[in-house]
Design a protein around this motif. Structure first.
Motif, short mmCIF file in Angstrom:
data_model
loop_
_atom_site.label_atom_id
_atom_site.label_comp_id
_atom_site.label_asym_id
_atom_site.label_seq_id
_atom_site.Cartn_x
_atom_site.Cartn_y
_atom_site.Cartn_z
N HIS A 186 0.84 -1.20 0.00
CA HIS A 186 0.00 0.00 0.00
C HIS A 186 0.87 1.25 0.00
N GLN A 187 0.70 2.04 -1.06
CA GLN A 187 1.50 3.24 -1.27
C GLN A 187 0.57 4.44 -1.45
N GLN A 188 1.09 5.62 -1.15
CA GLN A 188 0.37 6.86 -1.41
C GLN A 188 1.37 7.89 -1.87
N ASN A 189 1.16 8.40 -3.08
CA ASN A 189 2.09 9.37 -3.68
C ASN A 189 3.51 8.84 -3.70
N GLY A 190 3.65 7.53 -4.02
CA GLY A 190 4.98 6.94 -4.14
C GLY A 190 5.66 6.60 -2.83
N LYS A 191 4.94 6.71 -1.71
CA LYS A 191 5.53 6.40 -0.41
C LYS A 191 4.71 5.33 0.30
N ARG A 192 5.42 4.51 1.06
CA ARG A 192 4.75 3.48 1.84
C ARG A 192 3.82 4.13 2.86
N ILE A 193 2.59 3.63 2.92
CA ILE A 193 1.62 4.18 3.88
C ILE A 193 2.00 3.74 5.28
N VAL A 194 2.12 4.72 6.17
CA VAL A 194 2.50 4.46 7.56
C VAL A 194 1.48 5.11 8.49
N GLN A 195 1.47 4.63 9.71
CA GLN A 195 0.56 5.18 10.72
C GLN A 195 0.83 6.66 10.93
N GLY A 196 -0.23 7.46 10.96
CA GLY A 196 -0.10 8.90 11.16
C GLY A 196 -0.03 9.69 9.86
N MET A 197 0.16 9.00 8.73
CA MET A 197 0.20 9.69 7.44
C MET A 197 -1.18 10.24 7.11
N ARG A 198 -1.24 11.45 6.59
CA ARG A 198 -2.52 12.05 6.23
C ARG A 198 -3.06 11.39 4.96
N LYS A 199 -4.35 11.07 4.96
CA LYS A 199 -4.97 10.44 3.81
C LYS A 199 -5.23 11.46 2.71
N ASP A 200 -5.01 11.03 1.47
CA ASP A 200 -5.24 11.89 0.31
C ASP A 200 -6.73 12.04 0.03
N GLY A 201 -7.05 13.01 -0.79
CA GLY A 201 -8.42 13.17 -1.25
C GLY A 201 -9.29 13.93 -0.26
N ASN A 202 -10.53 14.08 -0.64
CA ASN A 202 -11.50 14.79 0.20
C ASN A 202 -11.90 13.88 1.37
N GLN A 203 -11.53 14.26 2.57
CA GLN A 203 -11.80 13.44 3.76
C GLN A 203 -12.79 14.12 4.71
N SER A 204 -13.58 15.04 4.20
CA SER A 204 -14.50 15.79 5.06
C SER A 204 -15.49 14.86 5.75
N HIS A 205 -15.71 15.11 7.04
CA HIS A 205 -16.66 14.32 7.82
C HIS A 205 -17.16 15.15 8.99
N ILE A 206 -18.12 14.61 9.71
CA ILE A 206 -18.79 15.37 10.77
C ILE A 206 -18.66 14.65 12.10
N HIS A 207 -18.32 15.40 13.13
CA HIS A 207 -18.34 14.88 14.50
C HIS A 207 -19.46 15.60 15.26
N ILE A 208 -20.27 14.83 15.95
CA ILE A 208 -21.39 15.40 16.71
C ILE A 208 -21.32 14.90 18.15
N ILE A 209 -21.41 15.81 19.10
CA ILE A 209 -21.49 15.47 20.52
C ILE A 209 -22.93 15.73 20.95
N VAL A 210 -23.61 14.72 21.41
CA VAL A 210 -25.00 14.89 21.83
C VAL A 210 -25.16 14.43 23.27
N SER A 211 -25.76 15.27 24.07
CA SER A 211 -25.94 14.97 25.49
C SER A 211 -26.87 13.78 25.68
N ARG A 212 -26.56 12.97 26.70
CA ARG A 212 -27.44 11.85 27.04
C ARG A 212 -28.79 12.37 27.56
#
Length: 343
Positions: A186-212
């Motif tokens: 598994h490579q990304q931009n010619g480099k071996r993928i390692v832990q902590g490496m930022r993922k390429d592409g659009n990675q937008s997502h949502i975090h929601i904190i909702v009270s119990r």
């Protein structure tokens, strides 16, 4: 669309404060100018401070025990296909979040003061993130691990030789390191993928904190409840209880599709993923009945993003499904190759 709902735990105990989680969600804002930051928001407000989020969530825990979750984390991760439909990632995802939380409250089989729960009955805060990094639990990291282990050992050997603690051919070792780096699967931009490496592409997502607890801090609302549609007697009255996760996940997809005019493919649907887990043969039979273009698109999605497997699938069922998939996929090669659909 991939949605998770989890109670925030620290080891065997639930978090007594939201401060650590809120602080973690601020990581992308570090080093940014004020106008470039993503701020917390809720149903009616933007640019809400972290202090307010912590204060409101932590102050809304009346009568909850230490072994009960004080709040839940909802993570909403649109696929790359869904994200392509957005015009303005941040604003569009905020709009979607506010509609999604209406679906959330509608999925409770519960009433407050004799009335169905509405968006005004809950207390939540959300934040948009645009980055993801590879974690140790990711499949690509695990499959690269044998190479990582050998590379680390070779680098240690090289350092020992350089510092006079061992003997050996450093040039040969460095060539072997370079070879292993290239051969890692598994490579990304010619480099071996390692832990902590930022993922390429659009990675937008949502975090929601909702009270119990509800907004009045008097009623407990648990999305973790297994009671889907039942009644229980409380204070001499029959009251509805429970949270229907299936209903929530299905409504979440429909709301996204309606909000952004997204045409969802069969392979992306929550129902299809459920069928894949519970009845793989039914899943693939339905897949093969799709019109040729839709079937081709479904297979392209599956080959690019992996089989539509959700967590906790029994190994035996996954193996059965994989065998069926390989067999049926041969019959769909013509549709895939002849399709003009670009992904």
């Amino acid at each position: 669309m991939y949605i998770t709902i989890t109670p925030q735990k620290l080891g065997n105990n639930y978090s007594q404060s939201s401060a650590d989680f809120v602080g973690y969600l601020e990581k992308e804002n570090q080093g940014l100018e004020q106008h470039d930051m993503e701020h917390f928001f809720n149903q009616y407000g933007d640019e809400i401070s972290t202090e307010e989020v912590v204060r409101e969530i932590d102050g809304n825990t009346a009568k909850l025990k230490k072994k009960e979750p004080k709040f839940y984390s909802i993570t909403v991760s649109p696929s790359k296909y869904e994200l392509r439909k957005l015009q303005n990632n941040s604003q569009d995802l905020k709009t979607y979040t506010r509609e999604l939380m209406k679906d959330y409250v509608a999925s409770f089989n519960r009433e407050i003061n004799g009335r169905p729960i509405t968006i005004d009955n809950i207390k939540y805060y959300a934040k948009i993130e645009h980055q993801r990094t590879f974690k140790g639990t990711d499949k690509k990291i695990k499959e690269n691990q044998p190479f990582a282990t050998k590379i680390l050992q070779l680098k240690t050997d090289v350092r020992n030789i350089q510092e006079g603690r061992a003997e050996g051919n450093i040039k040969t070792m460095k060539k072997e390191i370079a070879r292993l780096e290239r051969q890692a699967p598994h490579q990304q931009n010619g480099k071996r993928i390692v832990q902590g490496m930022r993922k390429d592409g659009n990675q937008s997502h949502i975090h929601i904190i909702v009270s119990r607890k509800d907004a009045s801090n008097s009623v407990s609302l648990s999305p973790g409840s297994k009671h889907k549609a039942s009644e229980v007697e409380m204070h001499g009255k029959n009251v509805k209880r429970g949270f229907d996760r299936n209903k929530f996940f299905e409504k979440a997809e429909k709301t996204f599709d309606k909000t952004f005019g997204y045409k969802r493919n069969f392979a992306e649907t929550y129902k299809a993923r459920k069928d894949f887990v519970k009845n793989p043969k039914l899943y693939f039979a339905a897949l093969m009945k799709l019109p040729s273009n839709e079937r081709a698109l479904a297979f392209k999605m599956m080959t690019k993003t992996g089989l539509p497997i959700v967590p906790s699938i029994p190994v035996s069922q996954a193996q059965i499904a994989l065998r069926v998939f390989k067999r049926l996929r041969r019959g769909a090669e013509v549709a895939i190759k002849s399709s003009s659909i670009g992904i």
